[in-house]
Design an enzyme around this catalytic site. Sequence first.
Site, PDB file in Angstrom:
ATOM      1  N   GLY A  10       0.724  -1.171  -0.208  1.00  0.00           N
ATOM      2  CA  GLY A  10      -0.140   0.189   0.005  1.00  0.00           C
ATOM      3  C   GLY A  10       0.914   1.221   0.059  1.00  0.00           C
ATOM      4  N   ILE A  12       1.872   3.746   2.420  1.00  0.00           N
ATOM      5  CA  ILE A  12       2.734   3.819   3.435  1.00  0.00           C
ATOM      6  C   ILE A  12       3.819   2.902   3.402  1.00  0.00           C
ATOM      7  CG2 ILE A  12       3.265   4.637   5.896  1.00  0.00           C
ATOM      8  CD1 ILE A  12       0.269   5.714   6.008  1.00  0.00           C
ATOM      9  N   ASP A  58      -4.062 -13.007   3.088  1.00  0.00           N
ATOM     10  CA  ASP A  58      -4.907 -12.223   4.073  1.00  0.00           C
ATOM     11  C   ASP A  58      -4.539 -12.431   5.290  1.00  0.00           C
ATOM     12  OD1 ASP A  58      -7.277 -11.253   5.527  1.00  0.00           O
ATOM     13  OD2 ASP A  58      -8.223 -10.925   3.651  1.00  0.00           O
ATOM     14  N   SER A 124      -3.580   6.179  14.491  1.00  0.00           N
ATOM     15  CA  SER A 124      -3.906   7.511  13.637  1.00  0.00           C
ATOM     16  C   SER A 124      -4.366   8.263  14.516  1.00  0.00           C
ATOM     17  CB  SER A 124      -5.238   7.136  12.952  1.00  0.00           C
ATOM     18  OG  SER A 124      -5.832   8.385  12.438  1.00  0.00           O
ATOM     19  N   ALA A 125      -3.876   9.615  14.359  1.00  0.00           N
ATOM     20  CA  ALA A 125      -4.227  10.828  15.244  1.00  0.00           C
ATOM     21  C   ALA A 125      -5.902  10.629  15.483  1.00  0.00           C
ATOM     22  CB  ALA A 125      -4.008  11.959  14.661  1.00  0.00           C
ATOM     23  N   THR A 126      -6.817  10.194  14.653  1.00  0.00           N
ATOM     24  CA  THR A 126      -7.983  10.006  14.928  1.00  0.00           C
ATOM     25  C   THR A 126      -8.341   9.394  16.286  1.00  0.00           C
ATOM     26  OG1 THR A 126     -10.056   9.332  13.754  1.00  0.00           O
ATOM     27  CG2 THR A 126      -8.640   7.506  14.216  1.00  0.00           C
ATOM     28  N   TYR A 149     -14.157   3.217  11.568  1.00  0.00           N
ATOM     29  CA  TYR A 149     -12.703   3.083  11.209  1.00  0.00           C
ATOM     30  C   TYR A 149     -11.936   3.551  12.569  1.00  0.00           C
ATOM     31  CZ  TYR A 149      -8.185   4.942   9.850  1.00  0.00           C
ATOM     32  OH  TYR A 149      -6.886   5.431   9.733  1.00  0.00           O
ATOM     33  N   LYS A 153      -9.218   1.583  15.234  1.00  0.00           N
ATOM     34  CA  LYS A 153      -7.527   2.009  15.697  1.00  0.00           C
ATOM     35  C   LYS A 153      -7.602   2.247  17.202  1.00  0.00           C
ATOM     36  CE  LYS A 153      -5.974   2.203  11.539  1.00  0.00           C
ATOM     37  NZ  LYS A 153      -5.030   1.312  11.249  1.00  0.00           N
ATOM     38  N   TYR A 177      -0.081   8.243  13.118  1.00  0.00           N
ATOM     39  CA  TYR A 177       0.057   9.186  12.102  1.00  0.00           C
ATOM     40  C   TYR A 177      -0.751  10.515  11.863  1.00  0.00           C
ATOM     41  CZ  TYR A 177       1.571   4.397  10.139  1.00  0.00           C
ATOM     42  OH  TYR A 177       1.935   3.244  10.077  1.00  0.00           O
ATOM     43  N   ASN A 179      -1.564  13.448   9.292  1.00  0.00           N
ATOM     44  CA  ASN A 179      -1.831  13.330   7.578  1.00  0.00           C
ATOM     45  C   ASN A 179      -0.821  13.193   6.694  1.00  0.00           C
ATOM     46  OD1 ASN A 179      -4.211  14.885   9.357  1.00  0.00           O
ATOM     47  ND2 ASN A 179      -5.156  14.988   7.672  1.00  0.00           N
TER      48      ASN A 179
HETATM   49  P1  NAD Z   1      -3.181   1.585   1.806  1.00  0.00           P
HETATM   50  O1  NAD Z   1      -4.648   1.045   1.901  1.00  0.00           O
HETATM   51  O2  NAD Z   1      -2.489   2.119   0.618  1.00  0.00           O
HETATM   52  O3  NAD Z   1      -2.308   0.358   2.442  1.00  0.00           O
HETATM   53  C1  NAD Z   1      -2.931  -0.785   3.155  1.00  0.00           C
HETATM   54  C2  NAD Z   1      -2.570  -2.304   2.531  1.00  0.00           C
HETATM   55  O4  NAD Z   1      -3.050  -3.461   3.217  1.00  0.00           O
HETATM   56  C3  NAD Z   1      -3.141  -2.447   1.165  1.00  0.00           C
HETATM   57  O5  NAD Z   1      -2.093  -2.754   0.307  1.00  0.00           O
HETATM   58  C4  NAD Z   1      -4.220  -3.561   1.416  1.00  0.00           C
HETATM   59  O6  NAD Z   1      -4.248  -4.194   0.082  1.00  0.00           O
HETATM   60  C5  NAD Z   1      -3.530  -4.258   2.533  1.00  0.00           C
HETATM   61  N1  NAD Z   1      -4.771  -5.012   3.312  1.00  0.00           N
HETATM   62  C6  NAD Z   1      -5.847  -4.467   3.732  1.00  0.00           C
HETATM   63  N2  NAD Z   1      -6.445  -5.769   4.530  1.00  0.00           N
HETATM   64  C7  NAD Z   1      -5.668  -6.819   4.479  1.00  0.00           C
HETATM   65  C8  NAD Z   1      -5.744  -7.829   4.771  1.00  0.00           C
HETATM   66  N3  NAD Z   1      -6.827  -8.359   5.592  1.00  0.00           N
HETATM   67  N4  NAD Z   1      -4.662  -9.040   4.566  1.00  0.00           N
HETATM   68  C9  NAD Z   1      -3.479  -8.454   3.878  1.00  0.00           C
HETATM   69  N5  NAD Z   1      -3.603  -7.059   3.388  1.00  0.00           N
HETATM   70  C10 NAD Z   1      -4.475  -6.331   3.633  1.00  0.00           C
HETATM   71  O7  NAD Z   1      -3.252   2.247   2.893  1.00  0.00           O
HETATM   72  P2  NAD Z   1      -2.002   3.292   3.913  1.00  0.00           P
HETATM   73  O8  NAD Z   1      -2.475   4.772   3.569  1.00  0.00           O
HETATM   74  O9  NAD Z   1      -0.901   2.915   3.310  1.00  0.00           O
HETATM   75  O10 NAD Z   1      -2.425   2.882   5.446  1.00  0.00           O
HETATM   76  C11 NAD Z   1      -1.692   1.873   6.009  1.00  0.00           C
HETATM   77  C12 NAD Z   1      -2.135   2.011   7.437  1.00  0.00           C
HETATM   78  O11 NAD Z   1      -1.961   3.098   8.089  1.00  0.00           O
HETATM   79  C13 NAD Z   1      -3.653   1.423   7.401  1.00  0.00           C
HETATM   80  O12 NAD Z   1      -3.600   0.540   8.673  1.00  0.00           O
HETATM   81  C14 NAD Z   1      -4.201   2.784   7.654  1.00  0.00           C
HETATM   82  O13 NAD Z   1      -5.585   2.750   8.461  1.00  0.00           O
HETATM   83  C15 NAD Z   1      -3.000   3.536   8.554  1.00  0.00           C
HETATM   84  N6  NAD Z   1      -3.257   4.995   8.397  1.00  0.00           N
HETATM   85  C16 NAD Z   1      -3.222   5.516   7.277  1.00  0.00           C
HETATM   86  C17 NAD Z   1      -3.403   7.019   7.248  1.00  0.00           C
HETATM   87  C18 NAD Z   1      -3.402   7.733   5.936  1.00  0.00           C
HETATM   88  O14 NAD Z   1      -4.100   8.871   5.983  1.00  0.00           O
HETATM   89  N7  NAD Z   1      -3.271   6.953   4.649  1.00  0.00           N
HETATM   90  C19 NAD Z   1      -3.615   7.743   8.448  1.00  0.00           C
HETATM   91  C20 NAD Z   1      -3.604   7.008   9.690  1.00  0.00           C
HETATM   92  C21 NAD Z   1      -3.453   5.755   9.745  1.00  0.00           C
HETATM   93  C1  UD1 Z   2      -9.380  11.825   7.623  1.00  0.00           C
HETATM   94  C2  UD1 Z   2     -10.284  10.917   8.457  1.00  0.00           C
HETATM   95  C3  UD1 Z   2      -9.448  10.377   9.578  1.00  0.00           C
HETATM   96  C4  UD1 Z   2      -8.234   9.408   9.017  1.00  0.00           C
HETATM   97  C5  UD1 Z   2      -7.527  10.315   8.006  1.00  0.00           C
HETATM   98  C6  UD1 Z   2      -6.381   9.460   7.333  1.00  0.00           C
HETATM   99  C7  UD1 Z   2     -12.343  12.005   8.525  1.00  0.00           C
HETATM  100  C8  UD1 Z   2     -13.291  12.939   9.116  1.00  0.00           C
HETATM  101  N1  UD1 Z   2     -11.119  11.847   9.102  1.00  0.00           N
HETATM  102  O1  UD1 Z   2      -8.862  12.864   8.213  1.00  0.00           O
HETATM  103  O2  UD1 Z   2     -10.147   9.658  10.442  1.00  0.00           O
HETATM  104  O3  UD1 Z   2      -7.431   8.954  10.008  1.00  0.00           O
HETATM  105  O4  UD1 Z   2      -8.223  10.871   7.054  1.00  0.00           O
HETATM  106  O5  UD1 Z   2      -7.129   8.645   6.399  1.00  0.00           O
HETATM  107  O6  UD1 Z   2     -12.668  11.494   7.476  1.00  0.00           O
HETATM  108  N2  UD1 Z   2     -10.731  18.699   2.700  1.00  0.00           N
HETATM  109  C9  UD1 Z   2     -11.425  19.738   2.128  1.00  0.00           C
HETATM  110  N3  UD1 Z   2     -11.817  19.242   0.878  1.00  0.00           N
HETATM  111  C10 UD1 Z   2     -11.836  17.688   0.410  1.00  0.00           C
HETATM  112  C11 UD1 Z   2     -11.025  16.964   1.336  1.00  0.00           C
HETATM  113  C12 UD1 Z   2     -10.898  17.272   2.633  1.00  0.00           C
HETATM  114  O7  UD1 Z   2     -11.754  20.756   2.331  1.00  0.00           O
HETATM  115  O8  UD1 Z   2     -12.064  17.499  -0.586  1.00  0.00           O
HETATM  116  C13 UD1 Z   2     -10.456  19.262   4.268  1.00  0.00           C
HETATM  117  C14 UD1 Z   2     -11.054  18.493   5.374  1.00  0.00           C
HETATM  118  O9  UD1 Z   2     -12.307  19.377   5.649  1.00  0.00           O
HETATM  119  C15 UD1 Z   2     -10.057  18.701   6.507  1.00  0.00           C
HETATM  120  C16 UD1 Z   2      -8.386  18.591   5.555  1.00  0.00           C
HETATM  121  O10 UD1 Z   2      -8.873  18.866   4.268  1.00  0.00           O
HETATM  122  O11 UD1 Z   2     -10.119  19.872   7.085  1.00  0.00           O
HETATM  123  C17 UD1 Z   2      -8.000  17.265   5.678  1.00  0.00           C
HETATM  124  O12 UD1 Z   2      -8.898  16.385   5.165  1.00  0.00           O
HETATM  125  P1  UD1 Z   2      -8.623  14.680   4.948  1.00  0.00           P
HETATM  126  O13 UD1 Z   2      -7.415  14.534   4.211  1.00  0.00           O
HETATM  127  O14 UD1 Z   2      -9.807  13.879   4.696  1.00  0.00           O
HETATM  128  O15 UD1 Z   2      -8.038  14.275   6.535  1.00  0.00           O
HETATM  129  P2  UD1 Z   2      -8.657  14.271   7.907  1.00  0.00           P
HETATM  130  O16 UD1 Z   2      -9.949  14.819   7.735  1.00  0.00           O
HETATM  131  O17 UD1 Z   2      -7.637  14.993   8.750  1.00  0.00           O
END
Ligand code: NAD
Ligand code: UD1
Length: 338
Positions: A10, A12, A58, A124-126, A149, A153, A177, A179
């Site tokens: 994926g 990250i 999986d 996640s910061a969520t 979601y 976490k 994490y 954003n």
């Molecule tokens: P991503 O979807 O690009 O990567 C996740 C990978 O996990 C994918 O390749 C998917 O195919 C694989 N996957 C999902 N379920 C699986 C399973 N059951 N078995 C095997 N593989 C599986 O997402 P990402 O943005 O790289 O995020 C990675 C992690 O970080 C996730 O857990 C996500 O929730 C967390 N995270 C992401 C963000 C963000 O903004 N990207 C923010 C906070 C936390």
């Molecule tokens: C979102 C998720 C969070 C998740 C994170 C990473 C929500 C409420 N929160 O965070 O749980 O961990 O993504 O996947 O969905 N924005 C716009 N226009 C857009 C998209 C976003 O204005 O089309 C704004 C949003 O209102 C926010 C900022 O951009 O102020 C960032 O948004 P986003 O990238 O979706 O991240 P988060 O909301 O911080």
Amino acid sequence: MAILITGGCGYIGSHTCLELLSAGYDIVVVDNYYNSKPEALKRVKELSGKEFPFYECDIRDEEGMNAVFAKHKIDAVIHFAGLKAVGESVEKPMMYYDNNVNGTLVLWRAMKNNGCSRIIFSSSATVYGSENASPLKEDLPTGAVTNPYGRTKYVIEEILKDICVADKDASAVLLRYFNPVGAHASGRIGEDPNGIPNNLMPFLLQVAIGKREKLSVFGNDYDTHDGTGVRDYIHVVDLAKGHVKAVEYALSHTGATPINLGTGTGYSVLDMVTSFERITGVPVPHVIAPRRPGDIATCYSDPSKAKELLGWEAEKTLEDMCLDSWRWQSQNPKGYDE
Ligand code: NAD
Ligand code: UD1
């Protein structure tokens, strides 16, 4: 010594594979391609000049996971595999609890069966929810999350904390994490979202490339410097380097340790749009739209614990985030589907 990376194909995960390889680690990757494509790891191999084992599996397939552990001596696991779409999690909570929570339980059982008790988890910061004021520190209360979601976490963090109390050999680094944005500077790997992106940067990039007409800015009446939402955007390569440091930490410490990975600086939506336009010279048509339900005004980290415990801090600038994202988007307008 080898590190197992779940979800390593994926966004990250692929960047982290590359950083681990360049730091000299052997890696083993597991992914079920639910949200990724084989091309990502093909490019990681190209960029690193190294080969590594990959298993299409999986994480909920306990037999399959046991077979991976039986084949390789795994010292620690970086656990990215999970589903991450907030809106979808509201529609399909069971799918999220099963994949994320149950998946982590199966993974931990397979780890313990095979003598591995060190995990770095993608949180996640969520988990800080909407009640806490920024800058967010790791000792603030967590759990006031507003969607399934986010709850997965929070629940996984709590499970790993409980496990570390009961099992004195266990080590869990809970990386929160902020954003993640940007892409590798080569422009060869980056974020390849399916369908309409929910997150700001992927949507902004698709507007910039002409795939979508305009960006909706969700609300301009928040209590922030320009009324639009403020977030802590962190370059994915900085984030990936944080994982290399977290592996070192997990190998030398036990217990559960939550750590923020953020920059400590907040930028508003309009800051991001105007910076992107200025830095790349590419216009991003945008309109002010109503607030998005569930959004908060401001969210940024206190990154001092990561510096203290991991010796890590974000180094890349907003300029890097914009230029690298744009390089990836413009060189790969269809993502990994060439
Ligand atoms: P991503 O979807 O690009 O990567 C996740 C990978 O996990 C994918 O390749 C998917 O195919 C694989 N996957 C999902 N379920 C699986 C399973 N059951 N078995 C095997 N593989 C599986 O997402 P990402 O943005 O790289 O995020 C990675 C992690 O970080 C996730 O857990 C996500 O929730 C967390 N995270 C992401 C963000 C963000 O903004 N990207 C923010 C906070 C936390
Ligand atoms: C979102 C998720 C969070 C998740 C994170 C990473 C929500 C409420 N929160 O965070 O749980 O961990 O993504 O996947 O969905 N924005 C716009 N226009 C857009 C998209 C976003 O204005 O089309 C704004 C949003 O209102 C926010 C900022 O951009 O102020 C960032 O948004 P986003 O990238 O979706 O991240 P988060 O909301 O911080």
